[in-house]
Write a protein that holds these residues in place. Structure first.
Motif, PDB file in Angstrom:
ATOM      1  N   VAL A  25       0.856  -1.181   0.000  1.00  0.00           N
ATOM      2  CA  VAL A  25       0.000   0.000   0.000  1.00  0.00           C
ATOM      3  C   VAL A  25       0.895   1.236   0.000  1.00  0.00           C
ATOM      4  N   ILE A  26       0.715   2.080  -1.012  1.00  0.00           N
ATOM      5  CA  ILE A  26       1.483   3.317  -1.108  1.00  0.00           C
ATOM      6  C   ILE A  26       0.796   4.425  -0.317  1.00  0.00           C
ATOM      7  N   LYS A  27      -0.532   4.492  -0.462  1.00  0.00           N
ATOM      8  CA  LYS A  27      -1.279   5.580   0.169  1.00  0.00           C
ATOM      9  C   LYS A  27      -2.698   5.126   0.463  1.00  0.00           C
ATOM     10  N   VAL A  28      -3.241   5.577   1.594  1.00  0.00           N
ATOM     11  CA  VAL A  28      -4.638   5.332   1.943  1.00  0.00           C
ATOM     12  C   VAL A  28      -5.370   6.658   1.822  1.00  0.00           C
ATOM     13  N   ILE A  29      -6.450   6.668   1.045  1.00  0.00           N
ATOM     14  CA  ILE A  29      -7.238   7.880   0.833  1.00  0.00           C
ATOM     15  C   ILE A  29      -8.576   7.684   1.541  1.00  0.00           C
ATOM     16  N   ALA A  30      -8.819   8.481   2.579  1.00  0.00           N
ATOM     17  CA  ALA A  30     -10.058   8.356   3.349  1.00  0.00           C
ATOM     18  C   ALA A  30     -10.853   9.649   3.232  1.00  0.00           C
ATOM     19  N   ARG A  31     -11.797   9.666   2.300  1.00  0.00           N
ATOM     20  CA  ARG A  31     -12.680  10.815   2.130  1.00  0.00           C
ATOM     21  C   ARG A  31     -14.097  10.378   2.453  1.00  0.00           C
ATOM     22  N   ASP A  32     -14.690  10.979   3.461  1.00  0.00           N
ATOM     23  CA  ASP A  32     -16.057  10.659   3.878  1.00  0.00           C
ATOM     24  C   ASP A  32     -16.204   9.149   4.063  1.00  0.00           C
ATOM     25  N   ALA A  33     -17.157   8.552   3.365  1.00  0.00           N
ATOM     26  CA  ALA A  33     -17.383   7.113   3.501  1.00  0.00           C
ATOM     27  C   ALA A  33     -16.626   6.321   2.444  1.00  0.00           C
ATOM     28  N   LYS A  34     -16.032   7.009   1.464  1.00  0.00           N
ATOM     29  CA  LYS A  34     -15.319   6.325   0.384  1.00  0.00           C
ATOM     30  C   LYS A  34     -13.846   6.189   0.747  1.00  0.00           C
ATOM     31  N   LYS A  35     -13.446   4.995   1.121  1.00  0.00           N
ATOM     32  CA  LYS A  35     -12.044   4.757   1.452  1.00  0.00           C
ATOM     33  C   LYS A  35     -11.406   4.008   0.298  1.00  0.00           C
ATOM     34  N   LYS A  36     -10.265   4.512  -0.146  1.00  0.00           N
ATOM     35  CA  LYS A  36      -9.555   3.902  -1.265  1.00  0.00           C
ATOM     36  C   LYS A  36      -8.084   3.756  -0.914  1.00  0.00           C
ATOM     37  N   VAL A  37      -7.407   2.861  -1.626  1.00  0.00           N
ATOM     38  CA  VAL A  37      -5.976   2.661  -1.431  1.00  0.00           C
ATOM     39  C   VAL A  37      -5.280   2.652  -2.786  1.00  0.00           C
ATOM     40  N   ILE A  38      -4.027   3.085  -2.781  1.00  0.00           N
ATOM     41  CA  ILE A  38      -3.183   2.978  -3.967  1.00  0.00           C
ATOM     42  C   ILE A  38      -2.155   1.904  -3.662  1.00  0.00           C
ATOM     43  N   VAL A  39      -2.140   0.855  -4.499  1.00  0.00           N
ATOM     44  CA  VAL A  39      -1.267  -0.300  -4.285  1.00  0.00           C
ATOM     45  C   VAL A  39      -0.255  -0.353  -5.425  1.00  0.00           C
ATOM     46  N   SER A  40       1.008  -0.598  -5.091  1.00  0.00           N
ATOM     47  CA  SER A  40       2.056  -0.630  -6.118  1.00  0.00           C
ATOM     48  C   SER A  40       1.837  -1.799  -7.072  1.00  0.00           C
ATOM     49  N   GLY A  41       1.885  -1.504  -8.375  1.00  0.00           N
ATOM     50  CA  GLY A  41       1.751  -2.525  -9.403  1.00  0.00           C
ATOM     51  C   GLY A  41       0.334  -2.970  -9.689  1.00  0.00           C
ATOM     52  N   VAL A  42      -0.658  -2.311  -9.094  1.00  0.00           N
ATOM     53  CA  VAL A  42      -2.058  -2.701  -9.265  1.00  0.00           C
ATOM     54  C   VAL A  42      -2.837  -1.519  -9.836  1.00  0.00           C
ATOM     55  N   ASN A  43      -3.756  -1.797 -10.761  1.00  0.00           N
ATOM     56  CA  ASN A  43      -4.605  -0.782 -11.396  1.00  0.00           C
ATOM     57  C   ASN A  43      -3.746   0.283 -12.089  1.00  0.00           C
ATOM     58  N   VAL A  44      -2.798  -0.183 -12.894  1.00  0.00           N
ATOM     59  CA  VAL A  44      -1.869   0.711 -13.588  1.00  0.00           C
ATOM     60  C   VAL A  44      -2.491   1.169 -14.903  1.00  0.00           C
ATOM     61  N   HIS A  45      -2.485   2.483 -15.112  1.00  0.00           N
ATOM     62  CA  HIS A  45      -3.004   3.071 -16.341  1.00  0.00           C
ATOM     63  C   HIS A  45      -1.911   3.877 -17.015  1.00  0.00           C
ATOM     64  N   LYS A  46      -2.038   4.017 -18.324  1.00  0.00           N
ATOM     65  CA  LYS A  46      -1.053   4.778 -19.086  1.00  0.00           C
ATOM     66  C   LYS A  46      -1.547   6.204 -19.268  1.00  0.00           C
ATOM     67  N   ARG A  47      -0.665   7.147 -19.006  1.00  0.00           N
ATOM     68  CA  ARG A  47      -0.975   8.572 -19.145  1.00  0.00           C
ATOM     69  C   ARG A  47      -0.115   9.129 -20.262  1.00  0.00           C
ATOM     70  N   HIS A  48      -0.749   9.627 -21.325  1.00  0.00           N
ATOM     71  CA  HIS A  48      -0.027  10.202 -22.457  1.00  0.00           C
ATOM     72  C   HIS A  48       0.158  11.692 -22.193  1.00  0.00           C
TER      73      HIS A  48
END
Length: 105
Positions: A25-48
């Motif tokens: 886990v790189i970062k935990v994002i806790a906004r209101d009831a929506k909690k999300k995490v950023i995990v290394s190597g997971v859900n990778v998208h390309k940005r042009h």
């Protein structure tokens, strides 16, 4: 309230296109009831990106956030998904893996 998943934890993805992948886990994002995490190597998208002054353009890989309910903490002993519990040891509240009973932090 203490968090069950924190930055630096090893987690496994339970659902989605990256199901079964393991990462930190790189970062935990806790906004209101929506909690999300950023995990290394997971859900990778390309940005042009276009070239701008001082930086060249190109295709960058970026990890995006996934919902915290779609990941589970890895047991430190067996390396399997586990739930997290809390207990007090020597006057300090610690997290432990429910599968093996090992202290996580």
């Amino acid at each position: 309230m203490s968090a069950k998943i924190k930055s630096g934890d090893d987690v496994i993805v339970l659902t989605g296109k990256d199901k079964g992948k393991i990462g930190k886990v790189i970062k935990v994002i806790a906004r209101d009831a929506k909690k999300k995490v950023i995990v290394s190597g997971v859900n990778v998208h390309k940005r042009h990106t276009k070239p701008k002054a001082g930086s060249s353009g190109g295709i960058l890989n970026k990890e995006l956030a996934i919902d915290i309910s779609n990941v589970a903490t890895l047991d430190p002993k067996y390396k399997t998904p586990t739930r997290v519990g809390f207990k007090v040891i020597d006057g300090r509240k610690v997290r432990f893996a429910k599968v093996s009973g090992e202290v996580i932090d």
